[in-house]
Scaffold this active site. Structure first.
Site, PDB file in Angstrom:
ATOM      1  N   LYS A 126      -1.588   6.973  10.865  1.00 61.64           N
ATOM      2  CA  LYS A 126      -0.378   6.198  10.605  1.00 61.64           C
ATOM      3  C   LYS A 126      -0.432   5.705   9.165  1.00 61.64           C
ATOM      4  O   LYS A 126      -1.149   4.770   8.835  1.00 61.64           O
ATOM      5  CB  LYS A 126      -0.250   5.004  11.541  1.00 61.64           C
ATOM      6  CG  LYS A 126       1.147   4.363  11.455  1.00 61.64           C
ATOM      7  CD  LYS A 126       1.165   2.888  11.785  1.00 61.64           C
ATOM      8  CE  LYS A 126       0.684   2.017  10.662  1.00 61.64           C
ATOM      9  NZ  LYS A 126       1.623   1.984   9.482  1.00 61.64           N
TER      10      LYS A 126
ATOM     11  N   CYS B  60      -9.632  -2.976  -3.449  1.00 58.92           N
ATOM     12  CA  CYS B  60     -10.318  -4.013  -2.672  1.00 58.92           C
ATOM     13  C   CYS B  60     -11.678  -4.411  -3.241  1.00 58.92           C
ATOM     14  O   CYS B  60     -12.112  -5.543  -3.089  1.00 58.92           O
ATOM     15  CB  CYS B  60     -10.483  -3.552  -1.221  1.00 58.92           C
ATOM     16  SG  CYS B  60     -11.258  -1.927  -1.074  1.00 58.92           S
TER      17      CYS B  60
END
Length: 486
Positions: free
Chosen positions: A185, A295
């Protein structure tokens, strides 16, 4: 590459079960060009029925008596290598699509989104080809104990927008290598590249149902995470979303890998060489890569008080020297942020840093551009580790320079964070740097450089997540152990 070269292929079907099928719903997702604020081609938006179809297709592919999970490792490796070749054949299109959707400069996308995914597929193909002997152990109560690794099953991969193809392949490559099937997804912000990924998988001849792609928003993503047909979840994204996914998987006793946020420290030791000509490229990757939307970045720069102003001046010059511009321009080093919402968030933190007494030495505003979600590379001085901009993951081109007294103080400040994902140590003595690195509580850390290498596990501690991706450890994460007493 220019904005006019962006692939404008349109898609009206989803890739499920090895075929391009009509979506169950009527909705669509329209990504936006982050540099121009113009709409890109729309794609179908998946709904719960599409998730059901994708999980069902993945289950059939996994459970087939002579299916992928039963193939000899060398045979699976051949398919992974074909997949890598098909991705490479589409690299230019992939670079343009990712860059347009999330603002990643094409110079960065060429190194990561254009080549890293194929590198990962070939790395795991190589692991499959490496000879391995059965794990047989002499039992303490007689007999022989055989320990086996079996593929874990159906994997739900929830992928973020900042490095959509690289982070998708962090999950896809080891899952396929292990013998699993997968439902991907992608984030709504970066969906076009996911369809190109599906094209490559199809052209490579992946067995039907092995890889399925369902673009959708958060609600459908939550449905996939909790789906009874899923055996493992792999997620990269915010800590907030990761906690919710972890809670769901904990209730279901479902294995989960969570690669979450970070607020890493870049520790500048008192002997560090601050010549930007020598360290500039490494510094850029470690602190401002992908417009600060990465990140692991060391956005807390820890400077010895004896050289504090020198460090501030060096980082000010470094940030001020970077070329800000359209992500499609090869000369651009810092492009726009991915969305208008993300720019508002970053600008909110900049305002908070000012209000808390931080001193901006460069940047702090928007460049002189009439379109695109741009923020200037920004450096704050005269802040401490308790400031909001030193605690939160801003996810933009904003650095805070924090002073420390000695190495013990630097390590204490580095560890005084809710996160523990990345970090760096900058020094003229690599052995000294490695000794300091070992004291930092983080999942990964570099000395005078930082780049996640496919051969080594990547992931975080504390609020930065659970589990590891990459390396042999990343492959093991998609298997479960079986013991046979013989």
């Amino acid at each position: 590459m220019s904005a006019s070269t962006i692939d404008t292929t349109t898609y009206d079907r989803l890739y499920i079960g090895g075929d391009w099928v009509a979506p169950a719903g009527r909705g669509s997702i329209t990504p936006i060009n982050a540099s121009t604020e113009e709409p890109l081609p729309a794609v179908p938006e998946g709904v719960e029925a599409d998730v059901d179809a994708a999980v069902g297709a993945a289950r059939r592919a996994f459970d087939a008596p002579s299916g992928w999970r039963t193939w000899e490792p060398a045979r699976r490796a051949e398919v992974l290598e074909r997949f890598a070749a098909e991705l490479e054949a589409r690299a230019d299109r992939m670079i343009g699509l990712v860059s347009a959707q999330n603002g990643m400069p094409v110079s960065v996308a060429a190194q990561l989104e254009g080549s890293y995914p194929a590198t990962l597929l070939r790395y795991y193909a190589g692991l499959l080809r490496a000879p391995s002997a059965p794990d047989l152990r002499d039992g303490l109560f007689g007999g022989v104990v055989e320990v086996r690794r079996e593929p874990i099953g159906i994997v739900a991969a929830i992928v973020p927008w900042n490095f959509p193809q690289t982070l998708a392949m962090f999950k896809i490559a080891p899952a396929l290598a292990a013998g699993c099937s997968i439902v991907v997804k992608p984030s709504p912000e970066t969906v076009l590249d996911a369809f190109l990924l599906a094209e490559a998988a199809d052209a490579a001849g992946l067995p039907a149902g092995l890889l399925n792609v369902v673009p959708a928003g958060r609600e459908v993503g939550a449905y996939l995470v909790a789906h009874p047909g899923v055996d493992k979840v792999a997620f990269t994204g915010s800590t907030e979303a990761g906690r919710a996914i972890g809670e769901t998987c904990g209730r279901l006793l479902r294995p989960v890998t969570l690669e979450l946020g970070g607020k890493s420290a870049a520790i500048v030791l008192d002997d560090a060489d601050l010549d930007l000509g020598a360290i500039g490229e490494g510094l850029f990757v470690a602190t401002l890569l992908n417009n600060g939307q990465t990140c692991f970045l060391g956005t807390r720069v820890l400077a010895p008080r004896s050289r504090y102003q020198e460090v501030v001046d060096a980082f000010t010059a470094f940030a001020g020297s970077l070329t800000v511009g359209d992500a499609a321009d090869p000369a651009t080093q810092v492009g726009p942020l991915a969305t208008a919402r993300q720019r508002e968030r970053v600008e909110g933190f900049i305002a908070q840093g000012r209000a808390d007494g931080g001193r901006i030495t460069v940047g702090g505003g928007r460049p002189d551009r009439d379109r695109g979600w741009f923020v200037q590379p920004t450096v704050f001085a005269d802040v401490d580790n308790e400031a909001a901009i030193s605690r939160a993951e801003i996810f933009g081109p904003v650095l805070s320079v924090i002073g420390y007294d000695d190495v013990d103080d630097a390590v204490a400040i580095a560890n005084a964070s809710d996160y523990g994902l990345g970090g760096t140590v900058w020094t003229s003595d690599p052995d000294r740097g490695a000794a300091v690195a070992r004291r930092v509580r983080t999942g990964t850390i570099g000395v005078n450089r930082y780049i996640p290498d496919p051969v080594a596990p990547f992931g975080g501690v504390k609020a930065s997540g659970l589990g590891r991706e990459l390396g042999p450890e990343g492959l093991a994460a998609y298997t479960e152990l079986q013991t046979i007493y013989r």
